[in-house]
Design a protein around this motif. Sequence first.
Motif, mmCIF file in Angstrom:
data_model
loop_
_atom_site.group_PDB
_atom_site.id
_atom_site.type_symbol
_atom_site.label_atom_id
_atom_site.label_comp_id
_atom_site.label_asym_id
_atom_site.label_seq_id
_atom_site.Cartn_x
_atom_site.Cartn_y
_atom_site.Cartn_z
ATOM 1 N N ASP A 13 18.101 17.846 -29.448
ATOM 2 C CA ASP A 13 17.024 18.722 -29.251
ATOM 3 C C ASP A 13 17.041 19.916 -28.859
ATOM 4 N N ASN A 38 17.715 9.633 -37.607
ATOM 5 C CA ASN A 38 17.339 9.931 -36.052
ATOM 6 C C ASN A 38 17.101 11.246 -35.246
ATOM 7 N N ALA A 39 17.729 12.111 -36.292
ATOM 8 C CA ALA A 39 17.607 13.473 -35.963
ATOM 9 C C ALA A 39 16.160 14.018 -36.265
ATOM 10 N N GLY A 128 18.086 2.745 -25.600
ATOM 11 C CA GLY A 128 16.792 3.661 -25.857
ATOM 12 C C GLY A 128 17.129 4.276 -27.430
ATOM 13 N N THR A 130 16.639 5.403 -31.440
ATOM 14 C CA THR A 130 15.450 5.567 -32.166
ATOM 15 C C THR A 130 14.946 4.660 -33.085
ATOM 16 N N GLN A 223 21.919 15.770 -33.347
ATOM 17 C CA GLN A 223 22.371 15.419 -32.196
ATOM 18 C C GLN A 223 23.164 16.412 -31.184
ATOM 19 N N THR A 238 24.800 8.320 -29.341
ATOM 20 C CA THR A 238 24.778 7.814 -30.974
ATOM 21 C C THR A 238 26.167 7.291 -31.382
ATOM 22 N N VAL A 274 16.656 12.376 -24.317
ATOM 23 C CA VAL A 274 15.643 11.044 -24.803
ATOM 24 C C VAL A 274 16.529 10.169 -24.664
ATOM 25 N N ARG A 308 8.728 10.144 -28.324
ATOM 26 C CA ARG A 308 8.919 9.748 -26.928
ATOM 27 C C ARG A 308 8.909 10.964 -26.089
HETATM 28 P P1 IMP Z 1 20.484 6.184 -32.232
HETATM 29 O O1 IMP Z 1 21.005 7.306 -32.692
HETATM 30 O O2 IMP Z 1 19.115 5.968 -32.928
HETATM 31 O O3 IMP Z 1 21.533 4.956 -32.100
HETATM 32 O O4 IMP Z 1 19.968 6.512 -30.453
HETATM 33 C C1 IMP Z 1 21.253 6.302 -29.648
HETATM 34 C C2 IMP Z 1 20.809 7.437 -28.512
HETATM 35 O O5 IMP Z 1 20.943 8.848 -29.092
HETATM 36 C C3 IMP Z 1 19.387 7.348 -28.000
HETATM 37 O O6 IMP Z 1 19.347 7.445 -26.493
HETATM 38 C C4 IMP Z 1 18.675 8.391 -28.558
HETATM 39 O O7 IMP Z 1 17.378 8.695 -28.002
HETATM 40 C C5 IMP Z 1 19.558 9.545 -28.800
HETATM 41 N N1 IMP Z 1 19.403 10.228 -29.994
HETATM 42 C C6 IMP Z 1 19.570 9.903 -31.210
HETATM 43 N N2 IMP Z 1 19.107 10.848 -32.211
HETATM 44 C C7 IMP Z 1 18.723 11.853 -31.369
HETATM 45 C C8 IMP Z 1 18.131 13.162 -31.623
HETATM 46 O O8 IMP Z 1 18.034 13.751 -32.899
HETATM 47 N N3 IMP Z 1 17.888 13.825 -30.483
HETATM 48 C C9 IMP Z 1 17.838 13.405 -29.342
HETATM 49 N N4 IMP Z 1 18.320 12.249 -28.855
HETATM 50 C C10 IMP Z 1 18.696 11.541 -30.037
#
Ligand code: IMP
Length: 430
Positions: A13, A38-39, A128, A130, A223, A238, A274, A308
Amino acid sequence: MTLQVIVGAQWGDEGKGRIVDWFAAQANFSARFNGGDNAGHTVTVGKRIFKLHLIPSGIIHPQIVAILGNGMVINPATLFEEMDILRQAGISVSPERLRISFAAHLITPAHQALDKALEVARGRGNLGTTGRGIGPAYTDKASRRGLRLADMLAVDFCERIGNHVTEANRSLRMLGAAELEPGPVCEQFGEFARRLKPHIADTALELHAALQTGKTVLAEGAQGTLLDIDFGTYPFVTSSSTTAPGALTGLGLGLDAAREARVIGVVKAFQTRVGSGPFPTEVFEALALRLRGSGENPWDEYGTTTGRARRVGWLDGVLLKYAVRINGLRELAVTKLDILSGLENLRLCTAYRHDGKVLTDLPFGPAELEAFEPVYEDLPGWSEDVSALREWGQLPAAARNYLDRIARLAGVPVRLVSVGPEREQVVVHS
Ligand code: IMP
């Protein structure tokens, strides 16, 4: 041959979308190399705001060919939604413009269900995530049972999807979560395959050829460094390689491509995160609200993907120096400087105190940061609105001083500063 790599130097972010957009004006290819939906990369062009989760932000420029690289995990449902939004805005997403690696992995509803069920099972110790199925898709990839885009070209694709759902159901059952019917997933993915076929390509070969013929390839990280599977605040990370070297493996480029690469780290003028995990410079209450914003503006600190509220804090110079080293950053793009206008006093974390010692490097990476106490340097703030400024010399002396201090802590220059969400709200420091 010109490779430019843009990565987040914090916890994601950082505003990479708008920086990619700035560089993409001069590039031929814009390529995502990691992560999935997730991005959330936001680009503001006049009154139009594009929130892209999968497709590289560079696609907004008409001369760009957009690549989804082999390092990615792709949910076709999100991809089609995004393609529709772009099409409606008059942006072509033809197979010639949007190329997807045959070696990228698919995210299915089973991965999403597993992601959510695993988070529930973790209880208070959840990561936490996404909830987009990222972890389970990369788990399948590492376990060598994942579904790749190339599988979509196989005659028995439906059977492969069915086996995948049956397999995932076993885990869902153990987690006490609802199972999925393989039939509808096969049907849906059969249709996705039909529509995606013309986009599936050997994108590594195409990028290699592009670089050989002098084209500019912009690699767009998702990320940030501190969410990298190896170098982030593990396990609160991630599941992909978010750092600049990940651009090579995630796009299928060799080390020769890196030799003259321009590696740009995007850094927010303060720090956000986040989800769960350590955050030594986090602030709370009134100051947090001031940095986060109320949520009324699209640029306030609320997740593009999940909505969030982001945790906020002072810029962490120790972690920035670490990001410079791990990525091989050559320059920085600092975003959201305008948000700091009006703060009387700014703080920068320049070291940590731990076990009675003052440290400017992390002994074992950033994983166990809870026990580290930030050592702050206070700097004067500025009251002027900087959002209309376009030249370095016009910035208030205190703002230049703040940016110079960031550059000194990082050991690399600040080249770009964004002072607002609009495309042209950028100050270039030559
Ligand atoms: P995941 O990538 O959904 O498995 O999430 C794992 C961690 O990475 C969590 O804390 C998410 O909030 C964070 N995360 C994943 N993608 C992003 C992004 O694009 N921006 C900020 N945080 C992210």
